[in-house]
Design a protein around this motif. Structure first.
Motif, PDB file in Angstrom:
ATOM      1  N   TRP A 186       0.795  -1.299   0.153  1.00 60.40           N
ATOM      2  CA  TRP A 186       0.034   0.076   0.012  1.00 60.40           C
ATOM      3  C   TRP A 186       0.945   1.256  -0.114  1.00 60.40           C
ATOM      4  O   TRP A 186       0.536   2.197  -0.608  1.00 60.40           O
ATOM      5  CB  TRP A 186      -1.120   0.116   1.218  1.00 60.40           C
ATOM      6  N   LYS A 187       1.779   1.212   0.682  1.00 61.40           N
ATOM      7  CA  LYS A 187       3.103   2.221   0.620  1.00 61.40           C
ATOM      8  C   LYS A 187       3.287   2.573  -0.727  1.00 61.40           C
ATOM      9  O   LYS A 187       3.193   3.917  -1.185  1.00 61.40           O
ATOM     10  CB  LYS A 187       4.036   2.044   1.388  1.00 61.40           C
ATOM     11  N   SER A 226       1.779   1.804  -3.607  1.00 57.31           N
ATOM     12  CA  SER A 226       0.290   2.221  -4.380  1.00 57.31           C
ATOM     13  C   SER A 226       0.461   3.533  -4.328  1.00 57.31           C
ATOM     14  O   SER A 226      -0.029   4.405  -5.220  1.00 57.31           O
ATOM     15  CB  SER A 226      -0.757   1.463  -4.076  1.00 57.31           C
ATOM     16  N   LEU A 227       0.396   4.130  -3.094  1.00 56.70           N
ATOM     17  CA  LEU A 227       0.192   5.634  -2.998  1.00 56.70           C
ATOM     18  C   LEU A 227       1.340   6.587  -3.315  1.00 56.70           C
ATOM     19  O   LEU A 227       1.180   7.431  -3.842  1.00 56.70           O
ATOM     20  CB  LEU A 227      -0.020   5.880  -1.391  1.00 56.70           C
ATOM     21  N   HIS A 245       1.189   9.231  -6.042  1.00 56.25           N
ATOM     22  CA  HIS A 245       1.597  10.630  -5.672  1.00 56.25           C
ATOM     23  C   HIS A 245       2.584  11.057  -6.766  1.00 56.25           C
ATOM     24  O   HIS A 245       2.249  12.275  -7.055  1.00 56.25           O
ATOM     25  CB  HIS A 245       2.523  10.436  -4.391  1.00 56.25           C
ATOM     26  N   TYR A 259       2.622   7.870   3.656  1.00 55.19           N
ATOM     27  CA  TYR A 259       2.171   6.413   3.192  1.00 55.19           C
ATOM     28  C   TYR A 259       2.561   5.311   4.068  1.00 55.19           C
ATOM     29  O   TYR A 259       2.093   4.374   3.964  1.00 55.19           O
ATOM     30  CB  TYR A 259       2.555   6.400   1.730  1.00 55.19           C
ATOM     31  N   GLN A 273      -4.186   0.691   6.869  1.00 59.84           N
ATOM     32  CA  GLN A 273      -4.996   0.161   5.931  1.00 59.84           C
ATOM     33  C   GLN A 273      -4.688  -1.253   5.993  1.00 59.84           C
ATOM     34  O   GLN A 273      -5.742  -2.149   5.721  1.00 59.84           O
ATOM     35  CB  GLN A 273      -4.378   0.517   4.576  1.00 59.84           C
ATOM     36  N   CYS A 279      -6.095  10.579   4.130  1.00 62.22           N
ATOM     37  CA  CYS A 279      -5.488   9.687   3.275  1.00 62.22           C
ATOM     38  C   CYS A 279      -6.141   8.697   2.337  1.00 62.22           C
ATOM     39  O   CYS A 279      -5.852   8.415   1.195  1.00 62.22           O
ATOM     40  CB  CYS A 279      -4.405   8.903   4.003  1.00 62.22           C
ATOM     41  N   TYR A 307      -5.950  10.686  -4.151  1.00 63.06           N
ATOM     42  CA  TYR A 307      -5.843  10.095  -5.713  1.00 63.06           C
ATOM     43  C   TYR A 307      -7.087   9.482  -5.932  1.00 63.06           C
ATOM     44  O   TYR A 307      -7.257   8.299  -6.306  1.00 63.06           O
ATOM     45  CB  TYR A 307      -4.653   9.163  -5.677  1.00 63.06           C
ATOM     46  N   GLY A 342      -7.374   4.628  -1.613  1.00 62.08           N
ATOM     47  CA  GLY A 342      -7.345   3.558  -0.423  1.00 62.08           C
ATOM     48  C   GLY A 342      -8.692   3.036  -0.116  1.00 62.08           C
ATOM     49  O   GLY A 342      -8.846   1.984   0.496  1.00 62.08           O
TER      50      GLY A 342
END
Length: 229
Positions: free
Chosen positions: A22-23, A25-26, A30, A184, A191, A215, A219, A223
């Protein structure tokens, strides 16, 4: 060129849950970089890209393969300097290293205890056997023994986030006025719990919970594409 993020899932590949993935993905969002996510179950990870890594995330970017979430973030920052920065300079890298240590040392084990049986139940039979054995070797306890400590962790979880809460008193994100990779990292931990075991045990008016909701909305709600368990 198709950019590929290899991530982790259970039986349902539409519910990737790894905090580290997930880190990334964001981070990709970004940077404004298009990518395709390909989630794999635990036991299939060694088959990805001819055994490139024993763990995910793995990023393929053209001819480049990069493993490890922090290394991927550093790679994206170096390779795409004209896109929005993930760190805002060396200070942001140092902040991110601190937040990564805080997340892994203070939050990951409590989340593990609260989520471990839920994660087990998300897996297919082969992955369940792997998960049981690997967690016994790593934690020295059966997953049932680990899960028995989950309620105590749930009660104490909000207090563990007090340093974050105090920081958010001064600014909307750990990165300041806008999110950076440090955000993130922490987001990934919460998450992970949200997708596997449900919404983190924080009050709606808790500043950390309000930060988490912001958060989730980033985007175009990236999430939120996976609903809470």
């Amino acid at each position: 060129m198709t950019r590929v993020l290899y991530s982790l899932c259970g039986k349902d590949e539409t519910r990737p849950f790894s905090p580290h993935c997930w880190k990334v993905s964001l981070a990709l969002a970004h940077k404004g970089l298009d990518y395709v996510e390909r989630p794999y179950p635990f036991t299939a990870i060694p088959t990805i890209e001819d055994g490139f890594s024993k763990t995910v995330p793995i990023l393929r970017d053209g001819d480049r393969l990069v493993r490890d979430s922090f290394d991927i973030a550093l790679y994206l920052e170096e390779t795409y300097p004209d896109h929005p920065t993930l760190f805002g300079g060396e200070g942001g890298k140092a902040l991110s290293r601190f937040v990564e240590s805080f997340s892994q040392m203070i939050l990951h084990m409590p989340v593990t205890k609260m989520a471990i049986m839920h994660i087990h139940d998300m897996l297919d039979e082969g992955d369940q056997a792997y998960f049981r054995q690997s967690r016994l070797e790593r934690l020295g306890k059966s997953i049932e023994e680990v899960a028995a400590e989950g309620e105590a962790e749930r009660a104490a979880f909000a207090a563990r986030l007090e340093p974050v809460r105090r920081t958010l008193h001064f600014q909307p994100y750990l990165g300041g006025e806008r999110p950076l990779f440090a955000d993130y990292i922490l987001f990934g931990a919460l998450q992970w719990m949200r997708v596997t075991a449900g919404t983190p045990p924080l009050a709606e008016d808790d500043s950390v919970m309000q930060w988490f909701e912001r958060c989730l909305d980033l985007y175009d709600g990236l999430g939120r594409r996976v609903t809470a368990a």
